[in-house]
Design a protein around this motif. Structure first.
Motif, PDB file in Angstrom:
ATOM      1  N   LEU A   6      16.845 -11.937  18.763  1.00  0.00           N
ATOM      2  CA  LEU A   6      16.094 -10.801  19.304  1.00  0.00           C
ATOM      3  C   LEU A   6      15.071 -11.365  20.281  1.00  0.00           C
ATOM      4  O   LEU A   6      14.196 -12.142  19.892  1.00  0.00           O
ATOM      5  CB  LEU A   6      15.384 -10.033  18.179  1.00  0.00           C
ATOM      6  CG  LEU A   6      14.327  -8.997  18.619  1.00  0.00           C
ATOM      7  CD1 LEU A   6      14.949  -7.916  19.497  1.00  0.00           C
ATOM      8  CD2 LEU A   6      13.639  -8.391  17.392  1.00  0.00           C
ATOM      9  N   THR A   7      15.184 -10.973  21.550  1.00  0.00           N
ATOM     10  CA  THR A   7      14.298 -11.468  22.600  1.00  0.00           C
ATOM     11  C   THR A   7      13.590 -10.292  23.257  1.00  0.00           C
ATOM     12  O   THR A   7      14.183  -9.225  23.435  1.00  0.00           O
ATOM     13  CB  THR A   7      15.097 -12.251  23.662  1.00  0.00           C
ATOM     14  OG1 THR A   7      15.934 -13.214  23.015  1.00  0.00           O
ATOM     15  CG2 THR A   7      14.176 -12.963  24.636  1.00  0.00           C
ATOM     16  N   PHE A   8      12.335 -10.501  23.639  1.00  0.00           N
ATOM     17  CA  PHE A   8      11.523  -9.439  24.235  1.00  0.00           C
ATOM     18  C   PHE A   8      11.336  -9.703  25.730  1.00  0.00           C
ATOM     19  O   PHE A   8      11.237 -10.855  26.164  1.00  0.00           O
ATOM     20  CB  PHE A   8      10.158  -9.366  23.552  1.00  0.00           C
ATOM     21  CG  PHE A   8      10.233  -9.176  22.059  1.00  0.00           C
ATOM     22  CD1 PHE A   8      10.356  -7.913  21.505  1.00  0.00           C
ATOM     23  CD2 PHE A   8      10.183 -10.271  21.207  1.00  0.00           C
ATOM     24  CE1 PHE A   8      10.436  -7.735  20.125  1.00  0.00           C
ATOM     25  CE2 PHE A   8      10.264 -10.119  19.824  1.00  0.00           C
ATOM     26  CZ  PHE A   8      10.391  -8.845  19.293  1.00  0.00           C
ATOM     27  N   PHE A   9      11.246  -8.612  26.493  1.00  0.00           N
ATOM     28  CA  PHE A   9      11.000  -8.692  27.934  1.00  0.00           C
ATOM     29  C   PHE A   9       9.902  -7.693  28.297  1.00  0.00           C
ATOM     30  O   PHE A   9       9.848  -6.589  27.748  1.00  0.00           O
ATOM     31  CB  PHE A   9      12.259  -8.341  28.733  1.00  0.00           C
ATOM     32  CG  PHE A   9      13.370  -9.346  28.630  1.00  0.00           C
ATOM     33  CD1 PHE A   9      13.602 -10.258  29.655  1.00  0.00           C
ATOM     34  CD2 PHE A   9      14.184  -9.388  27.508  1.00  0.00           C
ATOM     35  CE1 PHE A   9      14.617 -11.192  29.550  1.00  0.00           C
ATOM     36  CE2 PHE A   9      15.208 -10.313  27.400  1.00  0.00           C
ATOM     37  CZ  PHE A   9      15.426 -11.217  28.424  1.00  0.00           C
ATOM     38  N   VAL A  10       9.044  -8.082  29.234  1.00  0.00           N
ATOM     39  CA  VAL A  10       8.043  -7.169  29.796  1.00  0.00           C
ATOM     40  C   VAL A  10       8.211  -7.201  31.307  1.00  0.00           C
ATOM     41  O   VAL A  10       8.077  -8.269  31.930  1.00  0.00           O
ATOM     42  CB  VAL A  10       6.606  -7.569  29.405  1.00  0.00           C
ATOM     43  CG1 VAL A  10       5.599  -6.639  30.087  1.00  0.00           C
ATOM     44  CG2 VAL A  10       6.436  -7.508  27.888  1.00  0.00           C
ATOM     45  N   ASN A  11       8.546  -6.064  31.869  1.00  0.00           N
ATOM     46  CA  ASN A  11       8.799  -5.977  33.309  1.00  0.00           C
ATOM     47  C   ASN A  11       9.800  -7.040  33.768  1.00  0.00           C
ATOM     48  O   ASN A  11       9.599  -7.730  34.773  1.00  0.00           O
ATOM     49  CB  ASN A  11       7.494  -6.083  34.104  1.00  0.00           C
ATOM     50  CG  ASN A  11       6.536  -4.953  33.788  1.00  0.00           C
ATOM     51  OD1 ASN A  11       6.939  -3.805  33.578  1.00  0.00           O
ATOM     52  ND2 ASN A  11       5.249  -5.256  33.726  1.00  0.00           N
ATOM     53  N   ASP A  12      10.879  -7.173  33.004  1.00  0.00           N
ATOM     54  CA  ASP A  12      11.994  -8.086  33.285  1.00  0.00           C
ATOM     55  C   ASP A  12      11.660  -9.562  33.060  1.00  0.00           C
ATOM     56  O   ASP A  12      12.494 -10.427  33.333  1.00  0.00           O
ATOM     57  CB  ASP A  12      12.523  -7.905  34.721  1.00  0.00           C
ATOM     58  CG  ASP A  12      13.102  -6.525  34.961  1.00  0.00           C
ATOM     59  OD1 ASP A  12      13.736  -5.982  34.030  1.00  0.00           O
ATOM     60  OD2 ASP A  12      12.929  -5.981  36.070  1.00  0.00           O
ATOM     61  N   VAL A  13      10.474  -9.862  32.579  1.00  0.00           N
ATOM     62  CA  VAL A  13      10.092 -11.251  32.327  1.00  0.00           C
ATOM     63  C   VAL A  13      10.337 -11.575  30.852  1.00  0.00           C
ATOM     64  O   VAL A  13       9.785 -10.919  29.962  1.00  0.00           O
ATOM     65  CB  VAL A  13       8.620 -11.507  32.682  1.00  0.00           C
ATOM     66  CG1 VAL A  13       8.232 -12.947  32.345  1.00  0.00           C
ATOM     67  CG2 VAL A  13       8.368 -11.209  34.155  1.00  0.00           C
ATOM     68  N   GLU A  14      11.156 -12.593  30.603  1.00  0.00           N
ATOM     69  CA  GLU A  14      11.445 -13.001  29.231  1.00  0.00           C
ATOM     70  C   GLU A  14      10.190 -13.546  28.569  1.00  0.00           C
ATOM     71  O   GLU A  14       9.461 -14.354  29.157  1.00  0.00           O
ATOM     72  CB  GLU A  14      12.547 -14.066  29.227  1.00  0.00           C
ATOM     73  CG  GLU A  14      12.931 -14.546  27.841  1.00  0.00           C
ATOM     74  CD  GLU A  14      14.015 -15.613  27.869  1.00  0.00           C
ATOM     75  OE1 GLU A  14      14.191 -16.306  26.839  1.00  0.00           O
ATOM     76  OE2 GLU A  14      14.676 -15.769  28.924  1.00  0.00           O
ATOM     77  N   GLN A  15       9.945 -13.128  27.331  1.00  0.00           N
ATOM     78  CA  GLN A  15       8.763 -13.556  26.595  1.00  0.00           C
ATOM     79  C   GLN A  15       9.073 -14.791  25.734  1.00  0.00           C
ATOM     80  O   GLN A  15      10.199 -14.964  25.266  1.00  0.00           O
ATOM     81  CB  GLN A  15       8.236 -12.412  25.739  1.00  0.00           C
ATOM     82  CG  GLN A  15       7.817 -11.195  26.553  1.00  0.00           C
ATOM     83  CD  GLN A  15       6.774 -11.544  27.600  1.00  0.00           C
ATOM     84  OE1 GLN A  15       5.690 -12.038  27.279  1.00  0.00           O
ATOM     85  NE2 GLN A  15       7.093 -11.301  28.868  1.00  0.00           N
ATOM     86  N   PRO A  16       8.082 -15.655  25.522  1.00  0.00           N
ATOM     87  CA  PRO A  16       8.347 -16.955  24.881  1.00  0.00           C
ATOM     88  C   PRO A  16       8.651 -16.894  23.388  1.00  0.00           C
ATOM     89  O   PRO A  16       9.318 -17.777  22.860  1.00  0.00           O
ATOM     90  CB  PRO A  16       7.063 -17.738  25.150  1.00  0.00           C
ATOM     91  CG  PRO A  16       6.012 -16.699  25.341  1.00  0.00           C
ATOM     92  CD  PRO A  16       6.696 -15.558  26.018  1.00  0.00           C
TER      93      PRO A  16
END
Length: 294
Positions: free
Chosen positions: A224-234
Motif C-alpha cells: 500500500l503506497t500513498f501519493f499526494v499530488n502524484d508524488v510518491e510518499q516515503p
C-alpha cells in the motif's frame, strides 16, 4: 491513316493510364508517409520534412527503423506552426502504453447516513456530525489506484479490512481497534497509523490537494503506497490483507473521488530512502530507521 490514328489513340490511352498510375502511387505513398508519422500535412509530394526522406521510401524505411519519431505537441501561433518531435524507441513506447490505466472500476459508497452526508455523483459533503465512508468493491487482486481531491478540509483516508463496517457518527478507529487494528490511517498532517505509534514522514495534504492510495495485490508482499499530488510518499506498507476497502473520514469536510481504477503496472518505485512498515505488527517510532530501504 486509320492505322496512324489507332496508334495515336492507343498511345494516348497508355500515357493516361501510366500517368494515372504514377499519380495514385504518389498519393498512396504520401498518405502512408503521413499516416505512419501521425502528422498533419507538412510534407510536399517530394521531400518529406517529417519523415526526412522521399514518400516513396517512407513505408519501407519506417518499418526498418528502430527509432521512431513520436509527435509530442504542435505549437500554434497566428504566424507559425512548429512541430516538435523526440526520438523514442519501440521498447519505450511499449512501456509507456503498458503504464496507462486499463480499466475504470465501477464503485459505490457505503454512506452511513444520507441525512449527514450530501452525495452529488462523485462529490461527498458532510452536512452534520461525522462520518466514515467505505467504498466498494473490495480490493482483492490486481493493481488499484484510488484517488480523491480534498474540496474542503479532508481529514484522513486509508484502508479497512473486508470485515470492518461503520455506523452513523463513527470514527475510523471506533470498531476497528476492537477487531485488532484492522485499518491503516493517513491523516492530513502526514502521519500513518495502524497498531502502536503513529509514524511521521509523509506529506501533509490540504484543501485542493489530491491524495491517492495505490494497492498492489499482485506483489508477493501486497503493498500500500500513498501519493499526494502524484508524488510518491516515503512511508508505505507491506503484507497488507488479501481483501481491503478504501475509506474516507469526514467531519465538516468535502471530497471528490477522481479515480478508482485498475492499472497494468505499479507507479510506486519504493526507491532509496523510502520506508516499509509491516501490516499487523506493532509500530514504534524508534524502529523507523530500521525499515528504511538502502
Amino acid at each position: 491513316m486509320f492505322i496512324t490514328l489507332k496508334f495515336k489513340s492507343v498511345f494516348r490511352t497508355h500515357v493516361i493510364a501510366t500517368s494515372t498510375l504514377v499519380l495514385i502511387v504518389l498519393v498512396l505513398s504520401l498518405i502512408v508517409c503521413l499516416g505512419l508519422s501521425q502528422r498533419s500535412i507538412f510534407c510536399s509530394v517530394g521531400w518529406c520534412s517529417v519523415c526526412k526522406n522521399f514518400p516513396f521510401s517512407s513505408p519501407v524505411t519506417r518499418q526498418l527503423q528502430q527509432v521512431h519519431l513520436m509527435q509530442i505537441s504542435v505549437i500554434r501561433s497566428s504566424q507559425t506552426v512548429t512541430a516538435l518531435t523526440v526520438p523514442v524507441s519501440l521498447d519505450s513506447l511499449s512501456s509507456f502504453e503498458n503504464s496507462l490505466p486499463i480499466d475504470s472500476i465501477p464503485h459505490t459508497a457505503q454512506v452511513p447516513s444520507l441525512e449527514d452526508t450530501k452525495v452529488d455523483e462523485e462529490t461527498y459533503t458532510m452536512t452534520n456530525g461525522q462520518s466514515t465512508i467505505l467504498f466498494d468493491p473490495v480490493i482483492k487482486k490486481g493493481i488499484v489506484k484510488f484517488e480523491v481531491q480534498s474540496l474542503h478540509n479532508l481529514m484522513e483516508l486509508g484502508t479497512a479490512e473486508e470485515s470492518v463496517r461503520y455506523g452513523r457518527n463513527e470514527e475510523p478507529y471506533a470498531n476497528a481497534l476492537l477487531g485488532g487494528g484492522k485499518i491503516v490511517r493517513y491523516n492530513w498532517m502526514g502521519n500513518i497509523s495502524h497498531i502502536g505509534d503513529s509514524i511521521q514522514g509523509n506529506a501533509e495534504f490540504h484543501t485542493g490537494d489530491r491524495v491517492a492510495l495505490e494497492l498492489n495485490m499482485d506483489s508477493n508482499l501486497r503493498t500500500l503506497t500513498f501519493f499526494v499530488n502524484d508524488v510518491e510518499q516515503p512511508i508505505f506498507l507491506i503484507n497488507i490483507p488479501a481483501a481491503v476497502r478504501a475509506y474516507l473520514f469526514q467531519k465538516d469536510q468535502a471530497f471528490e473521488v477522481l479515480k478508482f481504477e485498475a492499472i497494468s503496472e505499479p507507479t510506486a518505485k519504493h526507491a532509496k530512502g523510502t520506508r516499509a512498515f509491516v501490516y499487523g505488527t506493532e509500530w514504534k517510532m524508534s524502529e523507523e530507521k530500521k525499515c528504511a530501504i538502502q
